[in-house]
Design a protein around this motif. Structure first.
Motif, PDB file in Angstrom:
ATOM      1  N   MET A 110       1.324   8.291  -5.948  1.00  0.00           N
ATOM      2  CA  MET A 110       1.738   7.548  -7.131  1.00  0.00           C
ATOM      3  C   MET A 110       2.389   6.223  -6.745  1.00  0.00           C
ATOM      4  O   MET A 110       2.125   5.172  -7.352  1.00  0.00           O
ATOM      5  CB  MET A 110       2.719   8.373  -7.970  1.00  0.00           C
ATOM      6  CG  MET A 110       3.099   7.704  -9.281  1.00  0.00           C
ATOM      7  SD  MET A 110       4.467   8.509 -10.141  1.00  0.00           S
ATOM      8  CE  MET A 110       5.859   7.872  -9.196  1.00  0.00           C
ATOM      9  N   PHE A 111       3.262   6.264  -5.716  1.00  0.00           N
ATOM     10  CA  PHE A 111       3.936   5.038  -5.285  1.00  0.00           C
ATOM     11  C   PHE A 111       2.927   3.999  -4.819  1.00  0.00           C
ATOM     12  O   PHE A 111       3.046   2.810  -5.142  1.00  0.00           O
ATOM     13  CB  PHE A 111       4.930   5.344  -4.164  1.00  0.00           C
ATOM     14  CG  PHE A 111       5.541   4.099  -3.559  1.00  0.00           C
ATOM     15  CD1 PHE A 111       6.540   3.415  -4.227  1.00  0.00           C
ATOM     16  CD2 PHE A 111       5.099   3.601  -2.346  1.00  0.00           C
ATOM     17  CE1 PHE A 111       7.091   2.254  -3.697  1.00  0.00           C
ATOM     18  CE2 PHE A 111       5.632   2.449  -1.808  1.00  0.00           C
ATOM     19  CZ  PHE A 111       6.642   1.774  -2.488  1.00  0.00           C
ATOM     20  N   LYS A 112       1.927   4.419  -4.061  1.00  0.00           N
ATOM     21  CA  LYS A 112       0.928   3.469  -3.553  1.00  0.00           C
ATOM     22  C   LYS A 112       0.149   2.822  -4.693  1.00  0.00           C
ATOM     23  O   LYS A 112      -0.146   1.620  -4.656  1.00  0.00           O
ATOM     24  CB  LYS A 112      -0.004   4.184  -2.565  1.00  0.00           C
ATOM     25  CG  LYS A 112       0.663   4.520  -1.235  1.00  0.00           C
ATOM     26  CD  LYS A 112      -0.297   5.135  -0.241  1.00  0.00           C
ATOM     27  CE  LYS A 112      -0.548   6.580  -0.493  1.00  0.00           C
ATOM     28  NZ  LYS A 112      -1.357   7.219   0.577  1.00  0.00           N
ATOM     29  N   ILE A 113      -0.157   3.604  -5.709  1.00  0.00           N
ATOM     30  CA  ILE A 113      -0.864   3.053  -6.876  1.00  0.00           C
ATOM     31  C   ILE A 113       0.024   2.044  -7.606  1.00  0.00           C
ATOM     32  O   ILE A 113      -0.414   0.936  -7.946  1.00  0.00           O
ATOM     33  CB  ILE A 113      -1.288   4.186  -7.837  1.00  0.00           C
ATOM     34  CG1 ILE A 113      -2.373   5.053  -7.188  1.00  0.00           C
ATOM     35  CG2 ILE A 113      -1.785   3.608  -9.165  1.00  0.00           C
ATOM     36  CD1 ILE A 113      -2.685   6.324  -7.958  1.00  0.00           C
ATOM     37  N   MET A 114       1.283   2.421  -7.833  1.00  0.00           N
ATOM     38  CA  MET A 114       2.204   1.538  -8.553  1.00  0.00           C
ATOM     39  C   MET A 114       2.464   0.259  -7.766  1.00  0.00           C
ATOM     40  O   MET A 114       2.550  -0.843  -8.345  1.00  0.00           O
ATOM     41  CB  MET A 114       3.520   2.265  -8.830  1.00  0.00           C
ATOM     42  CG  MET A 114       3.384   3.526  -9.670  1.00  0.00           C
ATOM     43  SD  MET A 114       2.735   3.211 -11.327  1.00  0.00           S
ATOM     44  CE  MET A 114       4.130   2.422 -12.093  1.00  0.00           C
ATOM     45  N   ALA A 115       2.598   0.371  -6.450  1.00  0.00           N
ATOM     46  CA  ALA A 115       2.851  -0.812  -5.625  1.00  0.00           C
ATOM     47  C   ALA A 115       1.674  -1.777  -5.687  1.00  0.00           C
ATOM     48  O   ALA A 115       1.861  -3.007  -5.718  1.00  0.00           O
ATOM     49  CB  ALA A 115       3.122  -0.396  -4.175  1.00  0.00           C
TER      50      ALA A 115
END
Length: 297
Positions: A138-143
């Motif tokens: 999720m973090f990689k997508i949001m970043a």
């Protein structure tokens, strides 16, 4: 001395070193490909705040003289004015780094119900966080969403998307932080507020002021009240914290072999090399030259 011996790196400096294109003022998202070598080999003081996340591989980094090893799906927050040195990287290292200014936070999130989400980023020595596989994804997508919109010159609802995407990241990190470290306080008492104000003033003046009276006067309190409060909050008196801050600066400078003991003495505003040597040995049990020799092994 006119030249700062521990280099200060602004966001613009970082962008230039990493060969990046500027994004927006106060916010930059860096997503690396595999590093082949350490990009910044010397200790530096960051002038922004960072969220550092390891996407692949491993990274060994010193933050304010505390060494952390970050592996896949691990992250750490780095508060502004921290002293950072990258020590080791794996051949397959990939990272995501979100650099943001305090002004960006104030402009976008300075509300009473938002402050709690940013407590993790204000710790001078924040612990690393371990994200689950799903949280890391999720973090990689949001970043990547954040970087995409941060690069755009114009887009419908650009500011809103950036603010809300960053907010989701911040709140998620706050949730992980509270879940992992439930006993760490977020709300600040008056004593803690005074301690933070003292620490911020100390960071700015550590090289030129070592008098408890100076800091008490600046904070409009008595020396006794200041030391008592700091003792309650940190377990150390004002003079002990001042000495610790001076020694941190000295140890960092001693790690640079290009600097002579005489130069370090002058940089830290000691009257002479002998006085500095005695001061350092009292705290560390070693002379500056012996400490330097020991840490070269």
């Amino acid at each position: 001395m006119e030249e700062e011996l521990i280099k200060k790196l602004s966001l613009d400096d970082f962008i230039q070193i990493m060969g990046e294109e500027p994004q927006s003022e106060g916010l930059h998202v860096f997503i690396s490909k595999n590093f082949t070598q350490i990009p910044i080999t010397y200790p530096f003081r960051n002038l922004g705040n960072d969220i550092l996340f390891v996407e692949k591989g491993s990274l060994k980094v010193s933050i304010n003289l505390i060494t952390h090893t970050l592996k896949k799906n691990e992250s750490i927050a780095v508060a502004q004015k921290s002293v950072i040195q990258m020590l080791e990287i794996s051949d397959d290292l990939s990272v995501i780094n979100i650099n943001f200014s305090t002004k960006f936070i104030v402009d976008n999130f300075f509300k009473s119900n938002s402050i709690d989400a940013f407590s993790y980023f204000t710790h001078n020595n924040a612990p690393k966080l371990k994200l689950s596989k799903q949280e890391g994804k999720m973090f990689k997508i949001m970043a990547r969403i954040l970087k995409d919109y941060n690069k755009k010159e114009q887009a419908i609802f650009k500011e809103e998307i950036i603010r809300n995407t960053f907010g989701v990241i911040a709140y998620k990190f706050a949730e992980i932080f509270k879940r992992t470290y439930p006993d760490l306080k977020v709300e600040l008492s008056r004593q803690e507020e005074l301690a933070i104000r003292f620490w911020n003033i100390l960071q700015e003046n550590v090289k030129i002021e070592r008098s408890v009276q100076f800091y008490a006067n600046t904070l409009n309190v008595t020396t006794g009240h200041l030391s008592k409060t700091l003792k309650e909050v940190s377990g150390k008196t004002a003079s002990q914290l001042i000495e610790a801050a001076v020694i941190i600066e000295a140890r960092l400078l001693l790690q640079d072999p290009k600097l002579s003991i005489s130069q370090i003495t002058e940089e830290l505003n000691f009257p002479d090399q002998s006085f500095f040597g005695k001061y350092f040995k009292k705290q560390m049990g070693l002379s500056p030259s012996a400490y330097r020799k020991e840490n070269r092994k």
